[in-house]
Design a protein around this motif. Structure first.
Motif, PDB file in Angstrom:
ATOM      1  N   ASP A  44       0.824  -1.208   0.000  1.00 13.18           N
ATOM      2  CA  ASP A  44       0.000   0.000   0.000  1.00 13.18           C
ATOM      3  C   ASP A  44       0.856   1.255   0.000  1.00 13.18           C
ATOM      4  OD1 ASP A  44      -2.340  -1.463  -0.023  1.00 13.18           O
ATOM      5  OD2 ASP A  44      -2.619  -1.385   2.156  1.00 13.18           O
ATOM      6  N   GLY A  45       1.985   1.219   0.708  1.00 14.65           N
ATOM      7  CA  GLY A  45       2.867   2.380   0.759  1.00 14.65           C
ATOM      8  C   GLY A  45       3.456   2.709  -0.599  1.00 14.65           C
ATOM      9  N   TYR A  46       3.802   1.678  -1.357  1.00 13.49           N
ATOM     10  CA  TYR A  46       4.327   1.877  -2.713  1.00 13.49           C
ATOM     11  C   TYR A  46       3.273   2.534  -3.585  1.00 13.49           C
ATOM     12  CZ  TYR A  46       6.380   0.462  -7.261  1.00 13.49           C
ATOM     13  OH  TYR A  46       6.903   0.438  -8.530  1.00 13.49           O
ATOM     14  N   ASN A 223      10.625  11.739   1.929  1.00 16.56           N
ATOM     15  CA  ASN A 223      10.181  10.635   1.075  1.00 16.56           C
ATOM     16  C   ASN A 223      11.271  10.021   0.208  1.00 16.56           C
ATOM     17  OD1 ASN A 223       7.321  10.964   1.806  1.00 16.56           O
ATOM     18  ND2 ASN A 223       7.437  12.866   0.628  1.00 16.56           N
ATOM     19  N   SER A 224      12.417  10.702   0.104  1.00 15.41           N
ATOM     20  CA  SER A 224      13.422  10.280  -0.874  1.00 15.41           C
ATOM     21  C   SER A 224      13.979   8.892  -0.604  1.00 15.41           C
ATOM     22  CB  SER A 224      14.571  11.292  -0.930  1.00 15.41           C
ATOM     23  OG  SER A 224      14.170  12.467  -1.576  1.00 15.41           O
ATOM     24  N   ALA A 225      14.307   8.598   0.659  1.00 18.83           N
ATOM     25  CA  ALA A 225      14.970   7.327   0.968  1.00 18.83           C
ATOM     26  C   ALA A 225      14.106   6.142   0.571  1.00 18.83           C
ATOM     27  CB  ALA A 225      15.321   7.269   2.455  1.00 18.83           C
ATOM     28  N   GLN A 226      12.828   6.165   0.927  1.00 16.02           N
ATOM     29  CA  GLN A 226      11.956   5.050   0.586  1.00 16.02           C
ATOM     30  C   GLN A 226      11.698   4.989  -0.918  1.00 16.02           C
ATOM     31  OE1 GLN A 226      10.435   2.408   2.758  1.00 16.02           O
ATOM     32  NE2 GLN A 226      10.707   1.823   0.622  1.00 16.02           N
ATOM     33  N   SER A 227      11.534   6.139  -1.561  1.00 21.68           N
ATOM     34  CA  SER A 227      11.320   6.149  -3.008  1.00 21.68           C
ATOM     35  C   SER A 227      12.518   5.555  -3.741  1.00 21.68           C
ATOM     36  CB  SER A 227      11.065   7.580  -3.497  1.00 21.68           C
ATOM     37  OG  SER A 227       9.825   8.060  -3.042  1.00 21.68           O
ATOM     38  N   MET A 228      13.715   5.812  -3.241  1.00 24.34           N
ATOM     39  CA  MET A 228      14.905   5.236  -3.862  1.00 24.34           C
ATOM     40  C   MET A 228      15.021   3.748  -3.563  1.00 24.34           C
ATOM     41  SD  MET A 228      17.728   8.261  -3.552  1.00 24.34           S
ATOM     42  CE  MET A 228      18.939   7.281  -4.434  1.00 24.34           C
ATOM     43  N   ALA A 229      14.635   3.345  -2.361  1.00 24.70           N
ATOM     44  CA  ALA A 229      14.673   1.917  -2.022  1.00 24.70           C
ATOM     45  C   ALA A 229      13.741   1.131  -2.935  1.00 24.70           C
ATOM     46  CB  ALA A 229      14.286   1.723  -0.563  1.00 24.70           C
ATOM     47  N   TRP A 230      12.600   1.724  -3.266  1.00 28.75           N
ATOM     48  CA  TRP A 230      11.655   1.083  -4.176  1.00 28.75           C
ATOM     49  C   TRP A 230      11.999   1.343  -5.637  1.00 28.75           C
ATOM     50  CZ3 TRP A 230       7.093   3.077  -0.797  1.00 28.75           C
ATOM     51  CH2 TRP A 230       6.724   2.090   0.133  1.00 28.75           C
ATOM     52  N   LYS A 231      13.042   2.118  -5.887  1.00 33.63           N
ATOM     53  CA  LYS A 231      13.502   2.469  -7.233  1.00 33.63           C
ATOM     54  C   LYS A 231      12.431   3.217  -8.036  1.00 33.63           C
ATOM     55  CE  LYS A 231      16.947  -1.205  -7.368  1.00 33.63           C
ATOM     56  NZ  LYS A 231      17.490  -2.370  -8.091  1.00 33.63           N
ATOM     57  N   THR A 236      19.052  11.243  -5.479  1.00 35.25           N
ATOM     58  CA  THR A 236      18.551  12.129  -4.442  1.00 35.25           C
ATOM     59  C   THR A 236      18.366  13.536  -4.992  1.00 35.25           C
ATOM     60  OG1 THR A 236      20.714  12.901  -3.641  1.00 35.25           O
ATOM     61  CG2 THR A 236      19.903  10.799  -2.764  1.00 35.25           C
ATOM     62  N   ASN A 237      17.652  14.363  -4.226  1.00 39.77           N
ATOM     63  CA  ASN A 237      17.436  15.755  -4.624  1.00 39.77           C
ATOM     64  C   ASN A 237      18.754  16.486  -4.833  1.00 39.77           C
ATOM     65  OD1 ASN A 237      14.757  15.108  -4.226  1.00 39.77           O
ATOM     66  ND2 ASN A 237      14.521  16.322  -2.362  1.00 39.77           N
ATOM     67  N   ASP A 238      19.691  16.299  -3.898  1.00 36.02           N
ATOM     68  CA  ASP A 238      20.968  17.015  -3.982  1.00 36.02           C
ATOM     69  C   ASP A 238      21.806  16.538  -5.157  1.00 36.02           C
ATOM     70  OD1 ASP A 238      20.396  18.639  -1.821  1.00 36.02           O
ATOM     71  OD2 ASP A 238      21.390  17.344  -0.363  1.00 36.02           O
ATOM     72  N   GLU A 239      21.761  15.252  -5.457  1.00 39.51           N
ATOM     73  CA  GLU A 239      22.489  14.744  -6.622  1.00 39.51           C
ATOM     74  C   GLU A 239      21.952  15.365  -7.919  1.00 39.51           C
ATOM     75  OE1 GLU A 239      23.589  10.266  -4.901  1.00 39.51           O
ATOM     76  OE2 GLU A 239      21.860  10.577  -6.220  1.00 39.51           O
ATOM     77  N   LEU A 240      20.656  15.453  -8.020  1.00 36.79           N
ATOM     78  CA  LEU A 240      20.047  16.025  -9.222  1.00 36.79           C
ATOM     79  C   LEU A 240      20.333  17.519  -9.324  1.00 36.79           C
ATOM     80  CD1 LEU A 240      16.634  14.161  -9.025  1.00 36.79           C
ATOM     81  CD2 LEU A 240      18.437  13.763 -10.715  1.00 36.79           C
TER      82      LEU A 240
END
Length: 332
Positions: A44-46, A223-231, A236-240
């Motif tokens: 559900d979180g995804y 939200n970034s860490a979980q969004s990246m874990a789920w690909k 990350t925001n700073d990388e972009l």
């Protein structure tokens, strides 16, 4: 509407075990860099995360038609009018692709629109700034669409299939928009002193909001860490943000404008440009509705939605008649 497998609704240990197997399959699919499709089981979180991100993206495309759309009738030549009209039309198409992708997750497009105009869902902060000169049209193409390219090209590899596939065409068109904006600025920089000053003024006003467009710094992005874990997202925001700065600095040199950051310089050791810190308080203020054009942009979207009610009603009535006609022919 997308549904999960029936095991998810079973009671007792057997149902929990079945759901555990489904979750293991989901995680294994993500780990193998495979796509999740609408009929696949997903947490559900995804699902919620995707609906939030895709809806915000769709809203941004639709609201984003406004800043440049204001210049269609005022553009200085028929060629510039046609270019701008085509670009705004593209943005409308992007919004439709993305709303369709959200619908594959069970979201309702009408509900998403209501959430936008009621202030319960957000859109990109960048579209809450005014466009007082025609140079803004070029700078939006260069900065805003350039930032969009940095952010969205990795989304072509998003783990959710419909979102990733929608992004392929969107990114091709955004790349063209970025080149259109830069070409407009190059033309203006070859013009009069007043035109060059107009471009520099627009660059000064849009630089920092464009850096904020990537979102808050990583340590303040919930939200970034979980969004990246789920690909769902890949960087990350700073990388972009760093990628955008590194891409834009040589373009500014070629154009002959100065980016308004006294801390901007090449760092040989890092192999990247150092740059100043955006005003994160301003970002939060704009996100919460306090930007220069928040109220204006949402009010215009609300009016357009209300004015278009008769079109939606007519389309639904036509569809109902067509279904009735098809049913009658099938029964004959």
């Amino acid at each position: 509407m997308t549904t999960t497998h029936s095991a998810a609704s079973d009671t007792g240990g057997a149902g929990q075990a079945a759901e555990g197997l489904l979750e293991e399959h989901f995680e294994a699919t993500i780990a193998r860099d495979r796509r999740i499709e609408p009929r696949d089981w997903m947490p559900d979180g995804y699902r919620r995360t995707l609906i939030r991100q895709i809806a915000q993206h769709a809203h941004s495309e639709i609201i984003g038609m406004q800043p440049e759309g204001e210049w269609i009738t005022r553009a200085p030549s028929l060629r510039r009018k046609a270019i701008l009209f085509a670009k705004v039309q593209d943005e409308a198409g992007h919004g439709l692709y993305l709303y369709s992708a959200a619908e594959t997750l069970g979201a309702d497009r009408a509900d998403l629109t209501e959430r936008l105009i009621e202030g319960r869902q957000k859109y990109s902060s960048i579209f809450n700034y005014p466009t007082p000169s025609f140079a803004d049209v070029g700078v939006i193409g260069w900065f805003v669409d350039g930032a969009a390219i940095c952010n969205q090209v990795p989304l072509c590899r998003s783990s959710y299939g419909p979102y990733a596939r929608a992004m392929v065409r969107i990114c091709k068109e955004e790349s063209f928009h970025q080149r259109q904006g830069y070409e407009l600025l190059m033309t203006m920089m070859r013009g009069t002193k007043e035109q060059r000053a107009m471009v520099q003024d627009a660059v000064d006003r849009w630089w920092w909001p464009s850096l904020m467009m990537f979102g808050p710094p990583d340590d303040a992005s919930p939200n970034s860490a979980q969004s990246m874990a789920w690909k769902i997202k890949r960087h990350t925001n700073d990388e972009l943000r760093q990628r955008f700065v590194d891409m834009t600095v040589p373009q500014a040199d070629k154009l002959g404008v100065t980016l308004p950051d006294p801390e901007l310089r090449w760092n040989e050791e890092r192999g990247h440009h150092d740059f100043g810190t955006p005003d994160w308080d301003e970002l939060m203020r704009v996100i919460k509705g306090g930007g220069p054009c928040n109220a204006e942009r949402v009010a215009r979207r609300r009016t357009a939605h209300e004015d278009g009610a008769w079109v939606r009603e007519a389309a639904m009535a036509h569809a109902a008649k067509q279904r009735a006609r098809d049913a009658k022919e099938a029964a004959a």
